[in-house]
Design a protein around this motif. Structure first.
Motif, short mmCIF file in Angstrom:
data_model
loop_
_atom_site.label_atom_id
_atom_site.label_comp_id
_atom_site.label_asym_id
_atom_site.label_seq_id
_atom_site.Cartn_x
_atom_site.Cartn_y
_atom_site.Cartn_z
N LYS A 73 60.11 61.65 -6.99
CA LYS A 73 59.96 61.21 -8.07
C LYS A 73 60.30 59.64 -7.23
CE LYS A 73 63.36 63.90 -10.43
NZ LYS A 73 63.09 64.90 -9.78
N LEU A 74 59.08 58.44 -8.64
CA LEU A 74 59.26 56.90 -8.56
C LEU A 74 60.42 56.41 -7.37
CD1 LEU A 74 56.34 56.22 -11.04
CD2 LEU A 74 55.97 56.08 -8.67
N LEU A 89 50.15 58.65 -5.67
CA LEU A 89 48.93 59.78 -6.98
C LEU A 89 50.22 59.91 -7.96
CD1 LEU A 89 46.73 61.41 -7.37
CD2 LEU A 89 46.94 63.19 -6.48
N ILE A 90 49.96 59.68 -8.68
CA ILE A 90 51.14 60.08 -10.24
C ILE A 90 50.23 60.67 -10.90
CG2 ILE A 90 52.14 58.59 -12.13
CD1 ILE A 90 51.79 56.15 -10.76
N LEU A 91 50.98 61.82 -11.01
CA LEU A 91 50.44 63.03 -12.69
C LEU A 91 51.09 63.19 -13.29
CD1 LEU A 91 48.40 63.67 -9.90
CD2 LEU A 91 48.24 65.64 -10.86
N GLY A 92 52.73 62.33 -13.35
CA GLY A 92 53.62 62.84 -14.09
C GLY A 92 53.33 62.04 -15.46
N LYS A 93 54.23 63.47 -16.80
CA LYS A 93 53.45 63.04 -18.39
C LYS A 93 54.68 62.13 -18.61
CE LYS A 93 50.68 66.88 -18.86
NZ LYS A 93 50.73 68.64 -20.08
N SER A 94 56.03 62.28 -18.13
CA SER A 94 56.52 61.70 -19.03
C SER A 94 58.15 60.76 -17.77
CB SER A 94 57.73 63.01 -19.63
OG SER A 94 58.30 63.85 -19.16
N ILE A 95 57.09 60.48 -17.26
CA ILE A 95 58.21 59.20 -16.60
C ILE A 95 57.89 58.04 -16.91
CG2 ILE A 95 57.02 57.68 -14.25
CD1 ILE A 95 54.76 60.41 -13.08
#
Length: 307
Positions: A73-74, A89-95
């Protein structure tokens, strides 16, 4: 695939490279408290204990996936305030990122790479990843938020910038970046025009005011690569504007629709001009034959080639 348990007892380890370990899904670095440099593949879903590495200086390949209770997690990066080089590298849908909460105390950060691969609300995520003002090198890939965050053109120490595969229809006002020396714009397929706004010029600065504005005051190298929709590079003729006064190396590659280059470029101290795979430009500036050849003939090194 797992790492040997004995690795967790290497308390004095300072550099760890786990590159090419495609079957590796998670690692535990909780006890590696002296680690300074960590290089991993950007598919490693869990780096357990990363928040303990408060002396870490390099983190290359931090991957934030779509889902998973046990996932990076960030927020795990919040206390890593000795970082000097960071790649995410950010792939999260609801960050959800509280603005500046991740980067606010990273005053030593010099190099940052942000890869946005289909995240939800990319503009909000980018806003929340505002880097410290001392950042010197920035790479942004796959950003699809429409417009870039305002902090991008307020990084007055930034020396190197790459925008690659970003789904934006226009270029931001990068001419405001007072320390920028190298600029790479690659594969921004929606951009049809390099407009005057790219120069960072405010409307008042094009008036009859006696003050002089310098756009890209330290830029030396400029590369435009595979801009498939780019057709026009707008000219700016105001006497109050100085543009790219230090430019020495310009490369235009695979810009098949670009019709011409702006006149101000021939007033810069260009030493190298490279044009590849850009048929309109190749015809216009062809040595001894092109209509505009005389305007560039003074440049010491010119390479104009077909595909």
């Amino acid at each position: 695939m797992k790492l040997p348990r004995a690795m967790s007892r290497l308390y004095n380890l300072q550099t760890l490279r786990l590159v090419g370990c495609l079957g590796l899904q998670k690692i535990d670095v909780t006890m590696l408290i002296n680690l300074r440099h960590l290089y991993v593949d950007d598919s490693l879903g869990l780096i357990k204990g990363i928040g303990n590495l408060t002396d870490l200086q390099t983190l290359d390949g931090f991957y934030v996936p779509f889902w998973g209770d046990e996932a990076n997690k960030l927020e795990d990066l919040k206390d890593l305030n000795q970082l000097r080089s960071l790649s995410i590298l950010i792939l999260g849908k609801s960050i959800v990122v509280e603005k500046s909460s991740i980067m606010v105390n990273k005053a030593r950060l010099l190099r940052l790479e942000l890869q946005f691969y289909c995240p939800d609300r990319p503009r909000e995520v980018m806003d929340g990843l505002e880097p410290p003002p001392g950042l010197e090198s920035l790479i942004i890939r796959w950003y699809g938020g429409g417009a870039f965050s305002d902090w991008l053109w307020s990084l007055h120490c930034l020396r190197v910038l790459t925008l690659r595969l970003c789904h934006c229809g226009f270029l931001p006002p990068l001419g405001k970046l007072a320390s920028l020396e190298s600029l790479n714009i690659e594969c921004l397929s929606k951009v049809e025009k390099v407009g005057v706004e790219f120069l960072g010029i405010e409307e008042a600065q094009t008036s009859s005011s006696s003050s002089i504005f310098t756009s890209f005051p330290k830029l030396r190298e400029f590369t435009i690569f595979r801009m498939e929709s780019l057709q026009e590079w707008e000219e700016e003729n105001s006497v109050n504007i100085t543009i790219m006064p230090c430019l020495s190396h310009l490369t235009i590659t695979w810009c098949k629709e670009l019709k011409a280059l702006p006149e101000f470029l021939w007033k810069t101290p260009l030493q190298k001009l490279n044009i590849w795979g850009s048929p309109f430009l190749q015809a216009l500036y062809k040595q001894g034959e092109g209509e505009e050849w005389a305007k560039i003939s003074h440049i010491p090194s010119i390479q104009i080639e077909e595909d």
